[in-house]
Design a protein around this motif. Structure first.
Motif, PDB file in Angstrom:
ATOM      1  N   GLU A 289      36.413  28.532  40.217  1.00 38.74           N
ATOM      2  CA  GLU A 289      37.464  28.420  39.207  1.00 38.74           C
ATOM      3  C   GLU A 289      36.951  28.849  37.828  1.00 38.74           C
ATOM      4  O   GLU A 289      37.674  29.493  37.065  1.00 38.74           O
ATOM      5  CB  GLU A 289      37.991  26.993  39.134  1.00 38.74           C
ATOM      6  CG  GLU A 289      39.203  26.876  38.206  1.00 38.74           C
ATOM      7  CD  GLU A 289      39.713  25.463  38.086  1.00 38.74           C
ATOM      8  OE1 GLU A 289      38.894  24.538  38.131  1.00 38.74           O
ATOM      9  OE2 GLU A 289      40.934  25.284  37.932  1.00 38.74           O
ATOM     10  N   ASP A 290      35.709  28.478  37.504  1.00 43.65           N
ATOM     11  CA  ASP A 290      35.112  28.910  36.236  1.00 43.65           C
ATOM     12  C   ASP A 290      35.096  30.433  36.140  1.00 43.65           C
ATOM     13  O   ASP A 290      35.349  31.007  35.066  1.00 43.65           O
ATOM     14  CB  ASP A 290      33.682  28.373  36.096  1.00 43.65           C
ATOM     15  CG  ASP A 290      33.634  26.865  35.901  1.00 43.65           C
ATOM     16  OD1 ASP A 290      34.628  26.293  35.425  1.00 43.65           O
ATOM     17  OD2 ASP A 290      32.594  26.268  36.236  1.00 43.65           O
ATOM     18  N   LYS A 291      34.793  31.084  37.243  1.00 41.31           N
ATOM     19  CA  LYS A 291      34.754  32.548  37.264  1.00 41.31           C
ATOM     20  C   LYS A 291      36.151  33.141  37.058  1.00 41.31           C
ATOM     21  O   LYS A 291      36.314  34.153  36.359  1.00 41.31           O
ATOM     22  CB  LYS A 291      34.160  33.037  38.591  1.00 41.31           C
ATOM     23  CG  LYS A 291      32.683  32.677  38.760  1.00 41.31           C
ATOM     24  CD  LYS A 291      32.166  33.070  40.138  1.00 41.31           C
ATOM     25  CE  LYS A 291      30.710  32.640  40.311  1.00 41.31           C
ATOM     26  NZ  LYS A 291      30.189  32.938  41.667  1.00 41.31           N
ATOM     27  N   GLU A 292      37.141  32.494  37.653  1.00 48.24           N
ATOM     28  CA  GLU A 292      38.525  32.946  37.474  1.00 48.24           C
ATOM     29  C   GLU A 292      38.976  32.764  36.029  1.00 48.24           C
ATOM     30  O   GLU A 292      39.669  33.620  35.466  1.00 48.24           O
ATOM     31  CB  GLU A 292      39.446  32.179  38.426  1.00 48.24           C
ATOM     32  CG  GLU A 292      39.214  32.518  39.896  1.00 48.24           C
ATOM     33  CD  GLU A 292      39.966  31.579  40.835  1.00 48.24           C
ATOM     34  OE1 GLU A 292      40.526  30.574  40.335  1.00 48.24           O
ATOM     35  OE2 GLU A 292      40.003  31.857  42.051  1.00 48.24           O
ATOM     36  N   VAL A 293      38.573  31.641  35.433  1.00 46.91           N
ATOM     37  CA  VAL A 293      38.896  31.371  34.036  1.00 46.91           C
ATOM     38  C   VAL A 293      38.248  32.421  33.136  1.00 46.91           C
ATOM     39  O   VAL A 293      38.876  32.949  32.207  1.00 46.91           O
ATOM     40  CB  VAL A 293      38.427  29.956  33.630  1.00 46.91           C
ATOM     41  CG1 VAL A 293      38.394  29.799  32.118  1.00 46.91           C
ATOM     42  CG2 VAL A 293      39.330  28.897  34.246  1.00 46.91           C
ATOM     43  N   HIS A 294      36.979  32.726  33.419  1.00 45.91           N
ATOM     44  CA  HIS A 294      36.246  33.737  32.652  1.00 45.91           C
ATOM     45  C   HIS A 294      36.981  35.076  32.682  1.00 45.91           C
ATOM     46  O   HIS A 294      37.185  35.711  31.634  1.00 45.91           O
ATOM     47  CB  HIS A 294      34.839  33.893  33.210  1.00 45.91           C
ATOM     48  CG  HIS A 294      34.065  35.011  32.567  1.00 45.91           C
ATOM     49  ND1 HIS A 294      33.384  34.855  31.381  1.00 45.91           N
ATOM     50  CD2 HIS A 294      33.888  36.312  32.941  1.00 45.91           C
ATOM     51  CE1 HIS A 294      32.814  35.998  31.060  1.00 45.91           C
ATOM     52  NE2 HIS A 294      33.112  36.889  31.981  1.00 45.91           N
ATOM     53  N   LYS A 295      37.414  35.486  33.853  1.00 46.05           N
ATOM     54  CA  LYS A 295      38.102  36.762  34.009  1.00 46.05           C
ATOM     55  C   LYS A 295      39.421  36.790  33.232  1.00 46.05           C
ATOM     56  O   LYS A 295      39.724  37.768  32.524  1.00 46.05           O
ATOM     57  CB  LYS A 295      38.371  37.050  35.486  1.00 46.05           C
ATOM     58  CG  LYS A 295      39.017  38.410  35.760  1.00 46.05           C
ATOM     59  CD  LYS A 295      39.249  38.616  37.240  1.00 46.05           C
ATOM     60  CE  LYS A 295      39.823  40.007  37.514  1.00 46.05           C
ATOM     61  NZ  LYS A 295      41.079  40.267  36.774  1.00 46.05           N
ATOM     62  N   GLU A 296      40.190  35.717  33.338  1.00 53.09           N
ATOM     63  CA  GLU A 296      41.472  35.675  32.635  1.00 53.09           C
ATOM     64  C   GLU A 296      41.265  35.665  31.123  1.00 53.09           C
ATOM     65  O   GLU A 296      42.020  36.315  30.384  1.00 53.09           O
ATOM     66  CB  GLU A 296      42.268  34.439  33.063  1.00 53.09           C
ATOM     67  CG  GLU A 296      43.674  34.419  32.492  1.00 53.09           C
ATOM     68  CD  GLU A 296      44.547  33.294  33.029  1.00 53.09           C
ATOM     69  OE1 GLU A 296      45.690  33.156  32.540  1.00 53.09           O
ATOM     70  OE2 GLU A 296      44.082  32.563  33.930  1.00 53.09           O
ATOM     71  N   ALA A 297      40.256  34.934  30.668  1.00 50.79           N
ATOM     72  CA  ALA A 297      39.965  34.889  29.230  1.00 50.79           C
ATOM     73  C   ALA A 297      39.576  36.268  28.708  1.00 50.79           C
ATOM     74  O   ALA A 297      40.023  36.690  27.634  1.00 50.79           O
ATOM     75  CB  ALA A 297      38.850  33.877  28.959  1.00 50.79           C
ATOM     76  N   VAL A 298      38.749  36.975  29.467  1.00 48.35           N
ATOM     77  CA  VAL A 298      38.328  38.332  29.078  1.00 48.35           C
ATOM     78  C   VAL A 298      39.545  39.253  28.986  1.00 48.35           C
ATOM     79  O   VAL A 298      39.690  40.018  28.017  1.00 48.35           O
ATOM     80  CB  VAL A 298      37.298  38.890  30.079  1.00 48.35           C
ATOM     81  CG1 VAL A 298      37.066  40.378  29.842  1.00 48.35           C
ATOM     82  CG2 VAL A 298      35.977  38.127  29.948  1.00 48.35           C
ATOM     83  N   ASP A 299      40.430  39.177  29.965  1.00 51.99           N
ATOM     84  CA  ASP A 299      41.612  40.027  29.983  1.00 51.99           C
ATOM     85  C   ASP A 299      42.533  39.737  28.792  1.00 51.99           C
ATOM     86  O   ASP A 299      43.067  40.668  28.154  1.00 51.99           O
ATOM     87  CB  ASP A 299      42.404  39.827  31.290  1.00 51.99           C
ATOM     88  CG  ASP A 299      41.662  40.364  32.494  1.00 51.99           C
ATOM     89  OD1 ASP A 299      40.748  41.191  32.315  1.00 51.99           O
ATOM     90  OD2 ASP A 299      41.998  39.944  33.635  1.00 51.99           O
ATOM     91  N   LEU A 300      42.702  38.465  28.470  1.00 50.71           N
ATOM     92  CA  LEU A 300      43.558  38.090  27.331  1.00 50.71           C
ATOM     93  C   LEU A 300      42.936  38.508  26.005  1.00 50.71           C
ATOM     94  O   LEU A 300      43.635  38.924  25.076  1.00 50.71           O
ATOM     95  CB  LEU A 300      43.815  36.583  27.335  1.00 50.71           C
ATOM     96  CG  LEU A 300      44.739  36.067  28.452  1.00 50.71           C
ATOM     97  CD1 LEU A 300      44.743  34.545  28.491  1.00 50.71           C
ATOM     98  CD2 LEU A 300      46.164  36.591  28.257  1.00 50.71           C
TER      99      LEU A 300
END
Length: 305
Positions: A289-300
């Motif tokens: 989940e941390d990795k998914e959060v990281h990816k979404e944050a980068v995209d935003l």
């Protein structure tokens, strides 16, 4: 129709909701027994007591055996709960589930809400098949419901009942899911009232508010057809709970940082959104989940720059 989908929430061992097993020692009871016996010896009943020394001794020994058994049982339960919390903190989902499954018939709410959480965690694993996932979701709800029945003063039982009820709604249609939303919020508020220092309860209620704040106008109209007064919320209300969670336990959860960034985006405060999304991006990725959060944050963040 947008639903409320709760993802896996981190509950640190220190705030897991376990109640300490406060077992009274035998000393106070031994003193009481001795005191009463001494008093009785000074009365006319002394002869009767003196005439039954063997029975008195057996009763005394039996009493202390019961006390000893109670203490040992409580210590054993406490050790299992501590082991479960450790496995949860290490993301040992399968091991934690198997450990707690041995206590599925327990009357202790502390075992039952943890088993509800473990069942849910197992359902969220990528390799869990669809039918097994559904079974685990409904079993998780059963365990959470039983935990609440056993102890309605347990904040964690209310919290995981709310989460598991949301999961069950995914299989029961839009009308049921929206109807459940009122109950979900009610139990989250009870959890927070019972333990205002639990960051995850605050986060989940913030997420509940965020989802309804983001509900598109056309979906609101559909909800209004089904319910005269459908659930509503605002970004401001969601922000309040996310900030409270962060105040209670700073940096406790990558998803809370991300949701703060997304809430500020919804409020058109790009400067603060940038601040919180950057924190979410830099959060150590220990779990999937941390990795998914990281990816979404980068995209935003890319869209903001």
């Amino acid at each position: 129709m947008a639903g409320i989908l709760f993802t896996r929430y981190v509950t640190k061992t220190s705030s897991s909701g376990a109640k300490g097993f406060r077992i009274r020692g035998t000393a106070p009871y031994s003193w009481t027994t001795l005191s009463r016996t001494t008093t009785a010896l000074k009365t006319r009943r002394a002869a009767l007591l003196l005439g039954l020394p063997a029975l008195s001794c057996l009763a005394y020994q039996a009493y202390h055996e019961v006390q000893r058994s109670t203490v040992i049982h409580a210590l054993e339960e406490e050790e299992v709960l501590e082991q479960s919390d450790y496995l949860y903190s290490c993301a040992e989902t399968e091991k934690n589930y198997q450990l707690l499954l041995q206590h599925k018939d327990s009357d202790n709410a502390e075992f039952l809400w943890r088993l509800a959480r473990a069942s849910r965690d197992l359902s969220l694993l990528p390799d869990t098949k669809a039918e097994e996932k559904k079974q685990l979701v409904f079993k998780a709800f059963e365990y959470a419901k039983k935990a609440l029945e056993k102890d309605d003063t347990c904040f964690a039982a209310h919290k995981w009942y709310a989460v598991c009820l949301s999961d069950v709604g995914d299989y029961e249609g839009v009308k049921v899911k929206i109807g459940n939303s009122y109950i979900i919020r009610e139990h989250l508020e009870k959890a927070i009232k019972l333990n205002p220092k639990d960051a995850t309860s605050l986060h989940i209620l913030g997420y509940w508010c965020f989802m309804f704040a983001e509900l598109p106008w056309y979906q609101r109209k559909v909800a209004a057809v089904i319910f005269a007064s459908p659930p509503t919320s605002t970004y401001e209300e969601a922000l309040q709970f996310f900030l409270q969670a962060e105040e209670v336990d700073p940096n406790f959860y990558s998803k809370n940082l991300l949701m703060l960034g997304k809430t500020y985006l919804g409020m058109n405060d790009k400067q603060k959104a940038l601040q919180w999304l950057s924190k979410a991006k830099d959060y150590p990725a220990r779990t999937l989940e941390d990795k998914e959060v990281h990816k979404e944050a980068v995209d935003l963040l890319k869209k903001l720059k």
